[in-house]
Design a protein around this motif. Structure first.
Motif, PDB file in Angstrom:
ATOM      1  N   ASP A  15       0.814  -1.221   0.000  1.00  0.00           N
ATOM      2  CA  ASP A  15       0.000   0.000   0.000  1.00  0.00           C
ATOM      3  C   ASP A  15       0.846   1.270   0.000  1.00  0.00           C
ATOM      4  O   ASP A  15       0.332   2.361  -0.305  1.00  0.00           O
ATOM      5  CB  ASP A  15      -0.920   0.020   1.226  1.00  0.00           C
ATOM      6  N   ASN A  16       2.129   1.158   0.369  1.00  0.00           N
ATOM      7  CA  ASN A  16       2.971   2.339   0.510  1.00  0.00           C
ATOM      8  C   ASN A  16       4.287   2.189  -0.247  1.00  0.00           C
ATOM      9  O   ASN A  16       5.323   2.708   0.171  1.00  0.00           O
ATOM     10  CB  ASN A  16       3.271   2.595   1.996  1.00  0.00           C
ATOM     11  N   THR A  17       4.221   1.473  -1.368  1.00  0.00           N
ATOM     12  CA  THR A  17       5.435   1.196  -2.141  1.00  0.00           C
ATOM     13  C   THR A  17       6.170   2.470  -2.539  1.00  0.00           C
ATOM     14  O   THR A  17       7.388   2.592  -2.358  1.00  0.00           O
ATOM     15  CB  THR A  17       5.086   0.382  -3.393  1.00  0.00           C
ATOM     16  N   GLU A  18       5.449   3.437  -3.074  1.00  0.00           N
ATOM     17  CA  GLU A  18       6.088   4.654  -3.559  1.00  0.00           C
ATOM     18  C   GLU A  18       6.721   5.437  -2.416  1.00  0.00           C
ATOM     19  O   GLU A  18       7.813   6.015  -2.562  1.00  0.00           O
ATOM     20  CB  GLU A  18       5.070   5.521  -4.298  1.00  0.00           C
ATOM     21  N   LEU A  19       6.061   5.481  -1.268  1.00  0.00           N
ATOM     22  CA  LEU A  19       6.610   6.186  -0.109  1.00  0.00           C
ATOM     23  C   LEU A  19       7.961   5.611   0.287  1.00  0.00           C
ATOM     24  O   LEU A  19       8.943   6.354   0.448  1.00  0.00           O
ATOM     25  CB  LEU A  19       5.642   6.090   1.065  1.00  0.00           C
ATOM     26  N   TYR A  20       8.037   4.289   0.427  1.00  0.00           N
ATOM     27  CA  TYR A  20       9.286   3.675   0.881  1.00  0.00           C
ATOM     28  C   TYR A  20      10.364   3.708  -0.191  1.00  0.00           C
ATOM     29  O   TYR A  20      11.557   3.804   0.122  1.00  0.00           O
ATOM     30  CB  TYR A  20       9.026   2.258   1.383  1.00  0.00           C
ATOM     31  N   ASN A  21       9.958   3.653  -1.456  1.00  0.00           N
ATOM     32  CA  ASN A  21      10.944   3.804  -2.519  1.00  0.00           C
ATOM     33  C   ASN A  21      11.546   5.207  -2.509  1.00  0.00           C
ATOM     34  O   ASN A  21      12.753   5.386  -2.728  1.00  0.00           O
ATOM     35  CB  ASN A  21      10.301   3.535  -3.882  1.00  0.00           C
ATOM     36  N   GLN A  22      10.715   6.206  -2.218  1.00  0.00           N
ATOM     37  CA  GLN A  22      11.198   7.579  -2.144  1.00  0.00           C
ATOM     38  C   GLN A  22      12.157   7.753  -0.972  1.00  0.00           C
ATOM     39  O   GLN A  22      13.210   8.395  -1.097  1.00  0.00           O
ATOM     40  CB  GLN A  22      10.028   8.553  -2.005  1.00  0.00           C
ATOM     41  N   VAL A  23      11.801   7.181   0.179  1.00  0.00           N
ATOM     42  CA  VAL A  23      12.694   7.248   1.345  1.00  0.00           C
ATOM     43  C   VAL A  23      14.015   6.578   1.023  1.00  0.00           C
ATOM     44  O   VAL A  23      15.095   7.102   1.353  1.00  0.00           O
ATOM     45  CB  VAL A  23      12.035   6.581   2.567  1.00  0.00           C
ATOM     46  N   TYR A  24      13.962   5.433   0.362  1.00  0.00           N
ATOM     47  CA  TYR A  24      15.178   4.718  -0.024  1.00  0.00           C
ATOM     48  C   TYR A  24      16.053   5.571  -0.932  1.00  0.00           C
ATOM     49  O   TYR A  24      17.270   5.665  -0.738  1.00  0.00           O
ATOM     50  CB  TYR A  24      14.809   3.408  -0.715  1.00  0.00           C
ATOM     51  N   ARG A  25      15.435   6.225  -1.913  1.00  0.00           N
ATOM     52  CA  ARG A  25      16.206   7.061  -2.841  1.00  0.00           C
ATOM     53  C   ARG A  25      16.850   8.243  -2.124  1.00  0.00           C
ATOM     54  O   ARG A  25      17.983   8.633  -2.430  1.00  0.00           O
ATOM     55  CB  ARG A  25      15.298   7.550  -3.977  1.00  0.00           C
ATOM     56  N   GLU A  26      16.149   8.809  -1.158  1.00  0.00           N
ATOM     57  CA  GLU A  26      16.705   9.935  -0.407  1.00  0.00           C
ATOM     58  C   GLU A  26      17.940   9.514   0.380  1.00  0.00           C
ATOM     59  O   GLU A  26      18.929  10.259   0.437  1.00  0.00           O
ATOM     60  CB  GLU A  26      15.640  10.499   0.537  1.00  0.00           C
ATOM     61  N   TYR A  27      17.904   8.341   0.968  1.00  0.00           N
ATOM     62  CA  TYR A  27      19.065   7.873   1.724  1.00  0.00           C
ATOM     63  C   TYR A  27      20.209   7.493   0.786  1.00  0.00           C
ATOM     64  O   TYR A  27      21.384   7.656   1.136  1.00  0.00           O
ATOM     65  CB  TYR A  27      18.679   6.707   2.635  1.00  0.00           C
ATOM     66  N   GLU A  28      19.880   6.988  -0.395  1.00  0.00           N
ATOM     67  CA  GLU A  28      20.937   6.699  -1.362  1.00  0.00           C
ATOM     68  C   GLU A  28      21.614   7.981  -1.828  1.00  0.00           C
ATOM     69  O   GLU A  28      22.833   8.002  -2.048  1.00  0.00           O
ATOM     70  CB  GLU A  28      20.362   5.939  -2.562  1.00  0.00           C
ATOM     71  N   MET A  29      20.852   9.052  -1.985  1.00  0.00           N
ATOM     72  CA  MET A  29      21.437  10.331  -2.372  1.00  0.00           C
ATOM     73  C   MET A  29      22.378  10.839  -1.276  1.00  0.00           C
ATOM     74  O   MET A  29      23.388  11.480  -1.570  1.00  0.00           O
ATOM     75  CB  MET A  29      20.340  11.354  -2.645  1.00  0.00           C
TER      76      MET A  29
END
Length: 320
Positions: A15-29
């Motif tokens: 239900d929150n795939t996009e949210l956690y993908n965004q958080v993941y990308r922010e930490y990768e940056m």
């Protein structure tokens, strides 16, 4: 995260795939590439059991619990500490499953406190991190609040060698509920003594050499030059002329704390040999076998001296 098996968590992730993908990308940056295999292992082995424990009692709090666990995991993996010290963090995080009510209410604060405790103990007593985790685990079943969790954490940290926490540990112990005191007394029988917190060196009828912390920075120590010690108020301070430290020691360990708000020159100005002379008067000149002592501090049951030929602090202790 395909290996996660807990259905409510799987549904939450879907239900929150996009949210956690965004958080993941922010930490990768921020940190660079984060190994998804390691992240998956953390989710399955460490985070999922915490989520299960919380969801079993407080299902409404499961989403915020997972979000906190996920972001703190990314932080640990991003700065590599969760990889280098994976076993320590996973063991410590497993404590959360024992206090699901606290995790449900304070997931971020609890994880932050656990991580900070590990960082601090690892900096001063690296071989005792898991000792602290095991000791805390044995008393968590009696904890009812975050304050009690933190109090027990400090008491167990003191027993794991964090000598600067001794006075705070005494205050925490005195204010604990009786059931928590009994749990600690069962674990540490010496706390039954009225002087358990006052005696830095129990059982030493005469002064004995205890240890020589410090050392040359080039060999993993902290001092660039032979240090000097001085007493300012109730505190023992040490410096090599560049960095000031506060020094604490008792029977469970010793700690040199950096970044104290005192200038090195103030420590050097107050350093002297008066404590050594008083010590020799009380216990005899033969008690100290060195002829190159350059500074000394005498406390009620502790002598700390430094030598011109060494980068170490020499600690002697006895029972008052």
């Amino acid at each position: 995260m395909e290996k996660i098996s807990y259905t409510p968590l799987i549904q939450h992730l879907q239900d929150n795939t996009e949210l956690y993908n965004q958080v993941y990308r922010e930490y990768e940056m921020k940190y660079g590439s984060i190994d998804r295999t390691v992240l998956s292992r953390w989710m399955v082995q460490t985070v999922e059991p915490i989520v299960r424990a919380v969801d079993a009692l407080y299902p409404d709090h499961m989403p915020q619990t997972f979000r906190a666990c996920y972001t703190y995991t990314l932080q640990l993996l991003g700065n590599k500490s969760g990889i280098v010290y994976e076993g320590e963090y996973q063991a410590a995080w497993s404590l959360c499953a024992q206090v699901p009510s606290l995790v449900a209410l304070y997931p971020g604060r609890l994880l932050s406190a656990i991580n900070a405790a590990l960082d601090s103990i690892r900096a001063h007593q690296p071989e005792r991190v898991l000792q602290w985790v095991t000791a805390l685990k044995s008393t968590l079943s009696y904890v009812l609040s975050l304050e009690e969790f933190l109090a027990l954490g400090r008491i167990h940290a003191w027993r794991a060698g964090m000598a600067h926490l001794r006075e705070k540990a005494q205050q925490e112990f005195d204010n604990l509920r009786d059931v928590l005191k009994e749990a600690l007394l069962h674990q540490y029988a010496d706390l039954k003594s009225d002087h358990a917190f006052e005696q830095e060196w129990p059982g030493l009828a005469a002064p004995q050499f205890i240890e020589a912390p410090g050392g040359y920075v080039g060999y993993g120590g902290v001092f660039m030059a032979p240090p000097k010690v001085a007493q300012l108020g109730r505190h023992l301070l040490a410096t090599d002329g560049q960095q000031p430290y506060a020094f604490f020691a008792d029977a469970f360990g010793s700690v040199l704390l950096a970044d104290v708000p005192v200038q090195p020159k103030a420590i050097l100005k107050r350093s002297n040999l008066q404590g050594l002379e008083v010590f020799k008067t009380q216990f005899g000149k033969q008690a100290i076998p060195f002829d190159d002592v350059i500074s000394a501090v005498l406390l009620p049951s502790t002598l700390v001296l430094t030598r011109a030929s060494s980068h170490h602090l020499f600690v002697y202790g006895w029972t008052r």
